[in-house]
Design an enzyme around this catalytic site. Structure first.
Site: not given
Ligand code: NAD
Length: 446
Positions: A136
């Site tokens: 990561k």
């Molecule tokens: P992203 O940046 O596309 O979206 C994040 C979302 O969360 C946004 O809508 C943002 O406004 C919201 N957010 C941020 N802080 C917040 C808070 N304190 N309270 C409420 N909402 C909040 O990110 P993503 O890629 O969707 O990732 C989200 C989660 O999923 C993370 O934990 C990431 O590690 C995990 N994840 C992502 C992927 C991927 O393929 N993108 C894969 C596995 C896990």
């Protein structure tokens, strides 16, 4: 181990510096990674390792990352002013194959956070049977305050800084919070410029035209939904009768909302970083999607009752999907959660203290290492296609994703029943057993 200056002096012999060390405090193992998220990761790991009766030698090897690189680099902002940024890349284990894991941008990104996330990536890959170890990375910055050109300069410089430890057969980055196709394209171009020829397989989550795969953009959210379908089947319930709350409306949360609504579930609450909206009768999810597409943030959405971004978690529902950031369901709000199941779209949204409270209240938690493994699974498909210069159809990607996740879900359910434990410990135990077996077989070099 609070202080064992004496032990250190004993181990190091009788040099003149001995007396100095005797009075010094020795750091605990893992002190480098100190952070709330690393504490959570180690706590979860220890529970599963205890259940397995894992030997100390392997425990010690898996509890800490194998390598970490911390970089500080200058970037010229649009104003002409130069700002320094700190970036990280942490590689958890080299035992299972090349390393794989996303990189994120955020003001709180730290070495310890990346260490925890890298450890979870190892277990996620092992659980789904992918030939990768976990990694990561990220850059500490506020992406909302940087222009597109500034973000490009940050991404390109970060890629060059971590160049010595990455590669298509070493460590393959991918999107995470605040990074997506655009950043992957810049990253791929920077790496390719450095080696002098195009290397699409250096990152996954790229745009299709640059060697990305069909289905990667929705893979994580779709994987969450596939796991929900398996969970419902296990519970003898239907998806279309569930009331759902989703925290986070980005790549993962946005897809979960859309896919669950398409399957007939009622979405009674959503939130993003700017706040949440709830409606016990169901929100208009298409209107939410259009609003976010047009205005980026949920703030001002004309529908439902407005609540705080964390308060949304307490809205009564059947399925609660935290899909935003870590550390959202804690010992403080767990007593107020009114869901029947929590399905972790985000990494690390639930603390060990919350896990205990939720278990006592009969709320089941489907853990991140299983529920959001769809992203890395399709990233693996992308890497395989890039290596072989192939392009699979969208339907083939979806079928393969489903097969891989259903298989992982089945193994976790079997372990949960056999070991009479919770979903998280069962998932971690399946993954740890696999990594431990590989470690034993490879023995120790030299
Ligand atoms: P992203 O940046 O596309 O979206 C994040 C979302 O969360 C946004 O809508 C943002 O406004 C919201 N957010 C941020 N802080 C917040 C808070 N304190 N309270 C409420 N909402 C909040 O990110 P993503 O890629 O969707 O990732 C989200 C989660 O999923 C993370 O934990 C990431 O590690 C995990 N994840 C992502 C992927 C991927 O393929 N993108 C894969 C596995 C896990």
């Amino acid at each position: 181990m609070a202080s064992n200056g004496r032990g250190v002096a004993d181990r190091r012999g009788t040099g003149g510096w001995e007396s100095v060390l005797e009075t010094e405090r020795t750091l605990e193992p893992g002190a480098e990674w100190h952070s709330e998220l690393y504490r959570v990761a180690v706590d979860q790991f220890t529970r599963a390792a205890d259940l397995l009766g894992l030997e100390d030698e392997i425990r010690a090897r898996l509890r800490e990352p194998r390598r970490a690189l911390v970089v500080n680099f200058p970037v010229r902002l649009d104003t002409g002013h130069v700002e320094s940024f700190t970036g990280y890349r942490v590689q958890h284990t080299l035992t299972m194959g090349p390393m794989k894991g996303g990189f994120r941008y955020g003001p709180g990104v730290s070495l310890g956070e990346c260490a925890a996330l890298a450890m979870w990536m190892t277990f996620k890959c092992a659980l789904v049977g992918l030939p990768f170890g976990g990694a990561k990375g990220g850059v500490r910055c506020d992406p909302n305050r940087l222009s597109e050109r500034e973000l490009e300069r940050v991404t390109r410089r970060y890629a060059s800084e971590i160049f010595p430890i990455i590669g298509p057969d070493r460590d393959i980055p991918a999107p995470d919070i605040a990074t997506g196709e655009r950043e992957m394209a810049w990253f791929m171009d920077t790496y390719s410029q450095q080696v002098g020829h195009p290397v699409p397989e250096i990152v996954t989550g790229k745009p299709l035209v640059l060697g990305g795969t069909e289905g990667r953009d929705i893979a994580t959210g779709l994987g969450v939904v596939y796991c929900i379908e398996e969970l419902m089947e296990t519970a003898g319930e239907a998806v279309d009768t569930q009331r759902v709350v989703v925290q986070g409306l980005g790549n993962v949360g946005g897809t979960v909302v859309r896919e669950l609504a398409q399957r007939g579930a009622t979405v009674v609450g959503v939130s993003d970083v700017t706040g949440g909206v709830v409606d016990p009768d169901g929100l208009d999810t298409e209107a939410v999607g259009d609003w976010i597409a047009g205005r980026r943030f949920l703030r001002g959405f004309p529908g439902g009752r407005h609540v705080g971004r964390v308060e949304v978690l307490e809205q009564p529902c059947d399925l609660l999907v935290p899909a935003a950031v870590e550390h959202q369901i804690t010992g403080v709000n767990a007593p107020r959660i009114e869901a029947r199941w929590i399905v972790e779209g985000a990494n690390g949204p639930t603390t060990p203290e919350a896990d205990e409270i939720l278990a006592a209240r009969g709320i089941e938690v489907l853990p991140d290492v299983l529920a959001n493994a769809g992203g890395v699974t399709v990233s693996y498909f992308e890497w395989v296609q890039d290596q072989q210069k192939l392009a699979w159809q969208a339907a083939e990607v979806a079928v393969r994703l489903r097969l891989q996740l259903d298989d992982a879900f089945g193994r976790v359910r079997e372990a949960r029943d056999r070991r009479a434990t919770d979903w998280r410990t069962a998932a971690q135990s399946v993954a740890i057993e696999r990594v431990a077996e590989a470690s034993r077989l490879r023995t120790i070099y030299p």
